[in-house]
Design an enzyme around this catalytic site. Structure first.
Site, short mmCIF file in Angstrom:
data_model
loop_
_atom_site.label_atom_id
_atom_site.label_comp_id
_atom_site.label_asym_id
_atom_site.label_seq_id
_atom_site.Cartn_x
_atom_site.Cartn_y
_atom_site.Cartn_z
N HIS A 160 0.93 -1.09 -0.14
CA HIS A 160 -0.04 -0.21 -0.03
C HIS A 160 1.05 1.23 -0.06
O HIS A 160 0.41 2.18 0.59
CB HIS A 160 -0.91 0.01 1.17
CG HIS A 160 -1.69 -1.05 1.54
ND1 HIS A 160 -3.00 -1.36 0.99
CD2 HIS A 160 -1.37 -2.41 2.32
CE1 HIS A 160 -3.51 -2.69 1.33
NE2 HIS A 160 -2.49 -3.22 2.04
N SER A 207 16.28 19.81 -17.03
CA SER A 207 15.13 20.70 -17.12
C SER A 207 15.41 22.05 -17.95
O SER A 207 16.43 22.64 -17.68
CB SER A 207 14.53 21.23 -15.68
OG SER A 207 13.71 22.47 -15.70
N LYS A 248 17.76 20.37 -11.57
CA LYS A 248 17.00 18.97 -11.92
C LYS A 248 17.41 18.01 -12.60
O LYS A 248 18.47 18.43 -13.57
CB LYS A 248 15.65 19.54 -12.75
CG LYS A 248 14.55 20.13 -12.01
CD LYS A 248 13.88 19.38 -10.70
CE LYS A 248 13.00 18.09 -11.41
NZ LYS A 248 11.89 18.75 -11.99
N GLU A 283 10.59 7.43 -17.63
CA GLU A 283 9.13 7.80 -17.30
C GLU A 283 8.54 7.42 -18.86
O GLU A 283 7.15 7.11 -18.86
CB GLU A 283 8.98 9.36 -17.48
CG GLU A 283 9.35 9.75 -16.02
CD GLU A 283 9.56 11.33 -16.11
OE1 GLU A 283 8.49 11.90 -15.54
OE2 GLU A 283 10.51 11.84 -16.28
#
Ligand code: ARG
Length: 453
Positions: A155, A276, A282, A289
């Site tokens: 969970h 980025s 970043k 992804e």
């Protein structure tokens, strides 16, 4: 064009011609189409349907056609509708009248079914190779960090400590099942439909088993009508790709989570991360992804092909043509995604310090405490409620589960003795797991040895 439209008084309307052509999508099939024709021609000669001279011309001519397409790239003509008519037309340009014999006892209906089967077989084999490499990469990563412990989650809440290698080998298992699905696909795709002709077979004395053998396939069709419509193997490869995509997506999501500042369990080197355009600090895991997003594409292609197939009446229908591009797209995409995942695991950096801190969370050992009580004869449910009370009490007092004094423990659970503090040692917790397939240190070592064998 004459080859196809003998008997027609008009040229096909250019709008229709462009719309019905599969030339662009067929470029991936040139090689297998030629292979199928070679086998077919050899069978025709062996069955006495074409002369030796014609066979030799066809073999020589198809070699030249192959060479031509290798040197010239994307040159299939829309006007010739598909790869089959393009290859045959080019063959005729090279060897003349002998080419007119090649389509004896064959239709584009059995021909396209064969081409797609050969293509699926080659892509499925390529995927098996790629997935095997990824499994190897995961196994190596697990080996490299085999003593590192990590909080296991259910969970998305911290649950129990596990070996990082156990967690990685869970990915390995998923991929092993993907390979078995690809192998199943190969079994069903490896049936030759050649000889089914348009749908009814032929009155000419052909031997379909001979082409099956020549092509190295496992079996020959049983029913000519089924042979030209059957695209189960296309659904199979799509489903196999979809499960790979689901698994890669779960792996990607797990790693992306572990890479956040909040977790800080792992990171990727600069050559695998992107910048980025605005925020200078970043480093983004764009590669994985996009692996995660491919699941959407895979499922879309699967739904698309099933929907095309579901309403078709018996026999060949032109709708079948639209089952080809999806297979090409998704198998190519999955080959890339698997390769991205392979280099990701090969380059994964594990932050051992941060993991050591995470597994020091005493809440992770509540179940070890519970099992200690069960070993002392406390019935499971009673032990569960005692440990819950201790955990809740610790939370309320703002202390950790391992910070009670022995007296405090015993006030809730008289069976607890001074060994209680040993429950909270990460290494001991995993070493103590002895059930098959568990994160037990010995069990994981065995699983790892098997994976790397
Ligand atoms: N281009 C067609 C396809 O890809 C080949 C078979 C066409 N057959 C026919 N009778 N029009 O499915």
């Amino acid at each position: 064009m004459k080859v196809l439209r003998a008997g027609f008084s008009q040229k096909l309307d250019p709008t229709i011609s462009k719309f019905v052509s599969s030339a662009k999508d067929d470029e991936a099939l040139i090689e297998v189409d030629i292979k199928g024709s070679l086998a077919h021609a050899k069978m025709l000669h062996a069955c006495g349907l074409i002369e030796k001279e014609t066979l030799d011309e066809i073999i020589h001519g198809l070699g030249k056609v192959h060479e031509f397409y290798q040197n010239n790239g994307s040159v299939l003509e829309d006007e010739l509708e598909d790869v089959h008519m393009n290859v045959e037309t080019r063959l005729k340009e090279i060897i003349g009248g002998h080419a007119d014999h090649l389509h004896t006892a064959r239709s584009r209906n059995d021909q396209v079914a064969l081409d797609l089967r050969l293509y699926v077989l080659s892509q499925a084999n390529a995927l098996i190779e790629a997935v095997s490499k990824l499994m190897q990469s995961i196994g190596n990563c697990a080996k490299k960090h085999d003593q590192v412990l990590i909080p296991g989650y259910t969970h998305m809440q911290r649950a129990q400590p596990v070996h990082l290698s156990h967690s990685l080998l869970a990915f390995y298992e998923m991929l092993a099942r993907d390979i078995s699905r690809l192998e199943e696909t190969i079994k069903r795709a490896g049936v030759s439909p050649l000889g089914a002709c348009a749908l009814a077979g032929t009155s000419l004395p052909i031997d379909p088993k001979m082409t099956t053998k020549e092509l190295g396939l496992d079996a020959t069709f049983n029913n000519s009508i089924d042979a030209v419509l059957d695209r189960d193997f296309v659904m199979d490869i799509h489903y196999a790709c979809t499960t790979i995509a689901v698994h890669l997506s779960q792996m990607a999501e797990t790693l992306i989570t572990w890479m956040t500042a909040e977790f800080n369990f792992v990171s990727l080197p600069d050559n695998l991360t992107t910048a980025s355009s605005l925020m200078p600090q970043k480093k983004n895991p764009d590669g994985i992804e996009l692996v995660r997003s491919k699941c959407g594409l895979a499922l879309g292609e699967l739904v698309s092909v099933v929907t095309i197939l579901k309403g078709l009446p018996q026999g060949y229908n032109r709708d079948l043509q639209d089952t080809k591009p999806g297979v090409e797209r998704i198998t190519e995409v999955m080959l890339q995604a698997v390769a991205v995942m392979e280099i990701t695991f090969a380059n994964l950096k594990v932050n051992e310090e941060s993991l050591a801190e995470a597994v020091a969370d005493s809440g992770l050992y509540a179940t070890d405490l519970l099992e200690m009580l069960v070993k002392k004869g406390v019935p499971f449910r009673q032990a569960h409620s005692m440990v819950s009370e201790l955990a809740k009490g610790a939370g309320a007092k703002g202390k950790a589960l391992d910070q009670y004094s022995l007296e405090e423990y015993q006030s809730v659970c008289p069976q607890i003795d001074e060994n209680v503090y040993k429950c909270f040692v990460a290494k001991d917790s995993v070493a103590a797991k002895c059930s098959p397939g568990s994160t037990g240190t010995k069990k994981v070592a065995e699983a790892l040895a098997k994976a790397l064998a």
